[in-house]
Design an enzyme around this catalytic site. Structure first.
Site, PDB file in Angstrom:
ATOM      1  N   HIS A   5       0.464  -1.332   5.351  1.00  0.00           N
ATOM      2  CA  HIS A   5      -0.892  -1.853   5.250  1.00  0.00           C
ATOM      3  C   HIS A   5      -1.531  -1.612   6.861  1.00  0.00           C
ATOM      4  CE1 HIS A   5      -4.434  -4.602   5.219  1.00  0.00           C
ATOM      5  NE2 HIS A   5      -4.120  -4.621   3.752  1.00  0.00           N
TER       6      HIS A   5
ATOM      7  N   LYS B 130      -5.533   3.144  -3.651  1.00  0.00           N
ATOM      8  CA  LYS B 130      -5.894   1.708  -3.653  1.00  0.00           C
ATOM      9  C   LYS B 130      -7.257   1.512  -4.079  1.00  0.00           C
ATOM     10  CE  LYS B 130      -5.724  -2.166  -0.479  1.00  0.00           C
ATOM     11  NZ  LYS B 130      -5.297  -2.653   0.836  1.00  0.00           N
TER      12      LYS B 130
ATOM     13  N   ASP C 186       2.482  -2.942  -3.974  1.00  0.00           N
ATOM     14  CA  ASP C 186       1.406  -3.894  -4.841  1.00  0.00           C
ATOM     15  C   ASP C 186       0.502  -2.788  -5.197  1.00  0.00           C
ATOM     16  OD1 ASP C 186       0.405  -3.099  -2.344  1.00  0.00           O
ATOM     17  OD2 ASP C 186      -0.121  -5.294  -1.794  1.00  0.00           O
ATOM     18  N   ASN C 187       0.267  -1.814  -4.772  1.00  0.00           N
ATOM     19  CA  ASN C 187      -0.940  -0.738  -5.078  1.00  0.00           C
ATOM     20  C   ASN C 187      -0.718   0.498  -4.493  1.00  0.00           C
ATOM     21  OD1 ASN C 187      -2.757  -3.198  -3.360  1.00  0.00           O
ATOM     22  ND2 ASN C 187      -2.383  -1.147  -2.501  1.00  0.00           N
TER      23      ASN C 187
ATOM     24  N   CYS D 190      -3.880  -6.080  -3.570  1.00  0.00           N
ATOM     25  CA  CYS D 190      -2.855  -6.720  -3.392  1.00  0.00           C
ATOM     26  C   CYS D 190      -2.566  -8.051  -4.099  1.00  0.00           C
ATOM     27  CB  CYS D 190      -2.576  -6.780  -1.788  1.00  0.00           C
ATOM     28  SG  CYS D 190      -4.096  -7.626  -0.924  1.00  0.00           S
TER      29      CYS D 190
ATOM     30  N   HIS E  31      -1.000 -14.400   0.633  1.00  0.00           N
ATOM     31  CA  HIS E  31      -2.532 -14.029   0.269  1.00  0.00           C
ATOM     32  C   HIS E  31      -2.634 -14.575  -1.168  1.00  0.00           C
ATOM     33  CE1 HIS E  31      -5.467 -10.661   0.061  1.00  0.00           C
ATOM     34  NE2 HIS E  31      -6.025 -11.767   0.757  1.00  0.00           N
TER      35      HIS E  31
ATOM     36  N   ASP F 160       0.862  -1.311  -0.070  1.00  0.00           N
ATOM     37  CA  ASP F 160      -0.036   0.057   0.044  1.00  0.00           C
ATOM     38  C   ASP F 160       0.819   1.226   0.007  1.00  0.00           C
ATOM     39  OD1 ASP F 160      -1.955  -1.874   0.174  1.00  0.00           O
ATOM     40  OD2 ASP F 160      -2.811  -1.242   2.245  1.00  0.00           O
TER      41      ASP F 160
ATOM     42  N   LYS G 187       3.825 -11.480   3.986  1.00  0.00           N
ATOM     43  CA  LYS G 187       2.628 -11.645   3.344  1.00  0.00           C
ATOM     44  C   LYS G 187       2.472 -12.555   2.182  1.00  0.00           C
ATOM     45  CE  LYS G 187      -1.240  -8.766   1.625  1.00  0.00           C
ATOM     46  NZ  LYS G 187      -1.937  -7.397   1.595  1.00  0.00           N
TER      47      LYS G 187
ATOM     48  N   ARG H 105       0.400  -9.324  -6.501  1.00  0.00           N
ATOM     49  CA  ARG H 105       1.414 -10.364  -6.194  1.00  0.00           C
ATOM     50  C   ARG H 105       1.560 -11.616  -7.108  1.00  0.00           C
ATOM     51  NH1 ARG H 105       2.773  -9.029  -0.485  1.00  0.00           N
ATOM     52  NH2 ARG H 105       1.633  -7.098  -0.219  1.00  0.00           N
TER      53      ARG H 105
END
Length: 578
Positions: free
Chosen positions: A228, A387, A332-333, A76, A140, A39, A138, A80
């Site tokens: 995050h 995001k 990631d964003n 996210c 996910h 983030d 992380k 990824r």
């Protein structure tokens, strides 16, 4: 000059071999380290003009290539998945995140919420070439059973199977999850008492690297929880930033816009995006102080992450591996806009978990930090939104690549995508991908090696879609659509060269171009298998609904036992009265 006899020549050659000096030997394969920030907006890092102190990341940028027109997905897990596979998110099985998945898409091709059959990660591709692969932080990208890193080519892993978690202890940050599900090598794991996410993620990676076979190259992925929700950091790092952010988010946006022009992130004539922020002066002094502290924690969390990245770099230098290691640093964003305390149910849940959104010192254990929509819009600087959205603030993020084969001190405006990272790394390592789905990304090696200024022609359409939010780029123009709660579902057209802040919609002024881009987007949807969104879809409403379903399943056994005991008690009571 000495004359060589045949015997003397043979002895000399043997002495070279025995002495370990190469005789036209191929160079060793490079190690690869991917550092994923969660983030972070385009300008959050120091080298991109941000306020946070990130000297180790800045130093990597100085010895590598910094991208100014790199784009990810707006969420996210899809990002990824694209990063590790080189595929469009719909071709990985992770078209969106499970938290916002509507029932109508569940189980459809591309929407399995795990890496699907035939999808190969970088770890899968690197293993046949002798690489050892490690992952911490992380994940996910799938659940226990067949979806964790150990199921996708990683030799060792300590992974969080959730969108986020607390940074000081093993507990959930959302009622969607019952706990923070950490796994080591596929087995449920318990975090240490002295846990802090950035420190642990690096320390665990160093442990794996210390135990590796030194004769083999390694591939490491570190998925940081910074920044995050909940935004948390050592309080001593927070204090130095508070005065800076007491000036407010409108001042921050202007500062970042000015720096963006100075750094060449946008042209001098670029207009600031039409961000509907509350005037900072309209907040009560105590609310200003609270928000200033929250943004200070955000910067401190990035500084803490960078400090621990420095510890990893120091280890690699001591081990003699630094010069032969390729580093990738990215987010990631864009910045996270949500304010979880807006919902009374969420406030109640936070209280039951011991969280305090106004705790002092801010950022410490049990403090529940977030920056909210206004700071997220300001953090996006020259870009619109944040995001979730496919506006530039959600997609345009940092990318730094450094190491062998990469030009030092280069800043490139070449268009690049998150799906380009995997083929680039394989290209740099001179490794042919194993059988699997053909990568949709392209190698950026011509750019980072200083051989070309682009790998995508402007006439080639490039598109992304996540949960109905979509964008397509073509010939310097962009169409974008954002669903509620961060948009109205309407398509818009922008000239990104003249208007990178997406301030002026050209859909009515250039209808032929608008329709041309819409047709190109339709082709993209058909090619990758985008599923339609339900009518009136809203991501926040969907996560609320999915959370209620999760909790119902979680507490169903308890409720069932309660009902059975109640019925039994009623029967016994009746018999006793008779």
């Amino acid at each position: 000059m000495k004359s060589w006899t045949p015997v003397g020549l043979l002895v000399a050659l043997l002495s070279v071999v025995i002495g370990g000096l190469p005789l036209n030997a191929a160079p060793a394969k490079p190690n690869i380290v991917i550092l994923i920030i969660d983030d972070a907006a385009l300008m959050d890092l120091g080298v991109y003009g941000g306020e946070a102190k990130t000297p180790h990341i800045d130093a990597l940028a100085a010895r590598g290539t910094l991208f100014t027109q790199y784009r990810s997905s707006p969420l996210c897990a899809p990002s990824r998945a694209m990063l590790l596979t080189g595929l469009d998110n719909h071709l990985t099985g992770i078209a969106t995140i499970p938290e916002v998945l509507p029932p109508s898409q569940k189980g459809k091709p591309g929407y399995a919420m795990r890496l699907e059959e035939g999808v190969k990660t970088l770890a899968d591709h690197l293993k046949p070439a002798g690489y050892q692969s490690f992952m911490t932080g992380k994940w996910h990208l799938g659940h226990a059973g067949a979806g964790l890193p150990n199921d996708h080519g990683f030799d060792r892993s300590y992974a969080l199977d959730a969108s986020g978690a607390d940074n000081w202890s093993q507990k959930s940050y959302l009622p969607y999850y019952s706990t923070a599900p950490w796994y080591e090598d596929g087995q449920a794991a318990t975090l240490p008492d002295d846990f802090y996410s950035s420190a642990f993620i690096v320390e665990q990676m160093v442990r794996y690297l210390e135990a590796r076979d030194p004769a083999q190259p390694f591939f490491s992925v570190l998925g940081f929880q910074a920044v995050h929700i909940p935004v948390q950091a050592p309080p001593e790092l927070v204090t130095p930033y508070i005065d800076l952010y007491r000036q407010g988010w409108d001042q921050l946006r202007m500062r970042r816009m000015d720096r963006a022009k100075t750094l060449g992130l946008v042209p001098e004539e670029a207009l600031a995006p039409n961000q509907p922020m509350r005037p900072w002066a309209s907040l009560a002094p105590e609310e200003q102080e609270l928000y200033a502290q929250r943004m200070a924690v955000n910067a401190a969390m990035l500084e803490a992450m960078d400090y621990h990245i420095g510890r990893l770099i120091a280890y690699l230098k001591r081990d003699g591996q630094f010069e032969n290691t390729i580093f990738v640093v990215t987010s990631d964003n864009g910045a996270e806009p949500n304010n979880p305390t807006d919902d009374a149910r969420m406030r109640f849940w936070l209280k039951t978990q011991g969280y305090d959104a106004q705790a002092q010192p801010m950022g410490g254990p049990n403090s529940y930090g977030f920056i909210g929509r206004d700071w997220a819009m300001a953090a996006s600087g020259p870009a619109l939104k944040f995001k979730f959205a496919t506006s530039e603030g959600g997609l345009r993020v940092p990318l730094i690549m450094a190491g062998p084969g990469i030009t030092n001190g280069q800043k490139t405006p070449a268009m690049a995508w998150v799906s380009d990272v995997a083929p680039t790394l394989l290209d740099l390592a001179k490794i042919t991908p194993i059988n699997g789905r053909s990568m949709t990304g392209r190698s950026l090696k011509p750019i980072i090696a200083g051989q070309s200024d682009r790998v995508y022609d402007p006439s080639e359409p490039q598109a992304i879609e996540v949960s109905g939010n979509a964008a397509l780029y073509l010939d310097g123009y962009k169409i974008t659509r954002n669903l509620p709660p961060f948009g109205d579902g309407a398509w818009r057209l922008f000239n990104l060269i003249l208007d990178p802040g997406e301030t002026h919609d050209l859909a009515n002024e250039a209808p032929e171009r608008f329709e041309h881009l819409l047709r190109a987007y339709g082709d993209y949807e058909a090619r990758v298998g985008v599923q339609p969104m339900p009518a009136n879809y809203n991501a926040i409403s969907q996560i609320t609904s999915n959370t209620i379903r999760n909790q119902a399943r979680r507490f169903a056994p308890i409720l069932t036992i309660g009902i059975v005991l109640s019925l039994l008690f009623a029967v016994l009571w009746r018999r006793r009265r008779r």
